[in-house]
Design an enzyme around this catalytic site. Structure first.
Site, short mmCIF file in Angstrom:
data_model
loop_
_atom_site.label_atom_id
_atom_site.label_comp_id
_atom_site.label_asym_id
_atom_site.label_seq_id
_atom_site.Cartn_x
_atom_site.Cartn_y
_atom_site.Cartn_z
CE1 TYR A 1 -0.28 2.72 3.78
CE2 TYR A 1 0.93 0.75 4.42
CZ TYR A 1 0.57 2.06 4.66
OH TYR A 1 1.06 2.73 5.74
CG LEU B 1 -6.89 11.74 6.06
CD1 LEU B 1 -6.61 12.20 7.48
CD2 LEU B 1 -6.32 12.70 5.05
CG ASP B 2 -1.58 5.16 6.61
OD1 ASP B 2 -2.43 4.31 6.28
OD2 ASP B 2 -0.38 4.88 6.80
CB ALA B 3 -5.47 7.67 11.54
#
Length: 274
Positions: free
Chosen positions: A64, A152-154
Site C-alpha cells: 500500500y 490519512l493513514d490512521a
C-alpha cells in the site's frame, strides 16, 4: 533519519517489544530481516500496520505504501507534507528519503506508538520531520500550516470503540472533518486516504466525493487497500498527462517503484449507491 535499532536479522520469529496503551495493544516483532508493528485484538490475532525490511528500511515493504506515493504524480514539487497516523513510520521513512526537499509533519494519537516508532524503527524528529502526539481530528481542526499533500493513514485496534472493521476511527469519516482536511490543503493540493475495502468503503468514499471536487481511486491489483486521491481544485486528471508525470518520476530511478504502473490504475471515482 537513523536506521532502525538492532537486531539486523533474527532466526525464526522474535517479539521485540509489546505495549498496552489507552488505544491498543501494540506488538513489534521480527522474522529474519522483516520487522513489523501490529495491533493485537482481544481474541489474540494481530492486525499488522507496518512492515519494514531492515535490508533497506527506507523502501516500502508493504504494497500500500507504493500506492500512497501517487499524489506525487499530481502535485508539482510538493514541499509541505502531512501524515495523519504514524504506526512504525513506513510512509515517513519512504517520503523522507525520496523527497529530500520536503518537510514532513506526522501526527499520531497514541504516545506508545510514537515511542515504539522511535525506538524500533528510527522515526525520530529532525530538521525535516516533526512528530506530534495529538488527535488527528483535533490537529486538523486547529490553526496551523497548510500542506501540499495530506495523507490519512490512521488506524487503531480494529473493533475498538469508535473504529470501523479495519480500525479507522469513525470521526475521520465525517463530513465536518473532511471539510477541514480540504481547508488545510494549499491551492492545487491533494489528500490521500488509505481505505481498506471492507464494510463502509463506498459510504466513506462517497462522503469524500461530497467535499472534494475531484476524486480518484488507485486500485493496485491484488490489494484490499485502495488509495483515494481527493483534489482540492476541480481539475481533471488527464490520463496522458498522468503518464507523462509518471514517466518523469520514474526516469531518475530513485523512487524504487513504478509510477507508470500507478498511473495505469488511477481512475475517476464513480459515485455508487450506499
Amino acid at each position: 533519519m537513523p536506521p532502525p535499532a538492532p537486531p539486523a536479522s533474527v532466526r525464526g520469529r522474535k517479539v521485540l517489544a509489546e505495549a498496552t496503551s489507552a488505544y491498543s495493544k501494540i506488538r513489534v516483532q521480527q522474522r529474519g530481516t522483516r520487522r513489523t508493528l501490529g495491533f493485537v485484538r482481544e481474541r489474540g490475532d494481530e492486525f499488522v500496520q507496518t512492515i519494514v525490511d531492515l535490508k533497506d528500511p527506507d523502501a516500502p515493504a508493504h504494497g500500500y505504501a507504493e500506492a500512497m506515493a501517487a499524489p506525487f504524480m499530481v502535485v508539482d514539487d510538493p514541499r509541505e507534507l502531512l501524515v495523519i497516523g504514524l504506526g512504525g513510520g513506513t510512509l515517513i521513512r519512504f517520503f523522507h528519503s525520496r523527497a529530500p526537499a520536503a518537510h514532513i509533519d506526522a501526527v499520531e494519537i497514541d504516545p506508545e506508538v510514537v515511542r515504539l516508532a522511535a525506538e524500533w524503527f528510527g522515526v525520530v524528529p529532525g530538521p525535516r520531520l516533526r512528530v506530534f502526539t495529538d488527535d488527528g481530528v483535533r490537529f486538523i481542526a486547529g490553526e496551523g500550516d497548510s500542506y501540499d499533500i495530506i495523507w490519512l493513514d490512521a488506524y487503531l485496534d480494529p473493533g475498538a470503540p469508535g473504529t470501523d472493521n479495519a480500525g479507522v476511527p469513525e470521526e475521520l469519516r465525517g463530513l465536518g472533518f473532511l471539510r477541514r482536511v480540504k481547508a488545510r490543503l494549499r491551492p492545487g493540493g491533494v489528500a490521500a486516504f488509505n481505505i481498506h475495502h471492507l464494510t463502509g468503503y463506498h459510504e466513506h468514499v462517497n462522503a469524500i466525493a461530497e467535499v472534494f471536487p475531484r476524486v480518484y481511486v488507485v486500485r493496485r491489483p491484488g490489494s484490499n487497500e485502495w488509495i483515494i486521491l481527493a483534489l482540492e481544485q476541480d481539475t481533471e486528471l488527464d490520463a496522458e498527462a498522468l503518464r507523462r508525470r509518471a514517466a518523469a518520476l520514474d526516469a531518475p530511478g530513485t523512487w524504487g517503484i513504478s509510477f507508470a504502473a500507478l498511473a495505469e490504475v488511477t481512475t475517476p471515482w464513480q459515485r455508487s449507491p450506499t
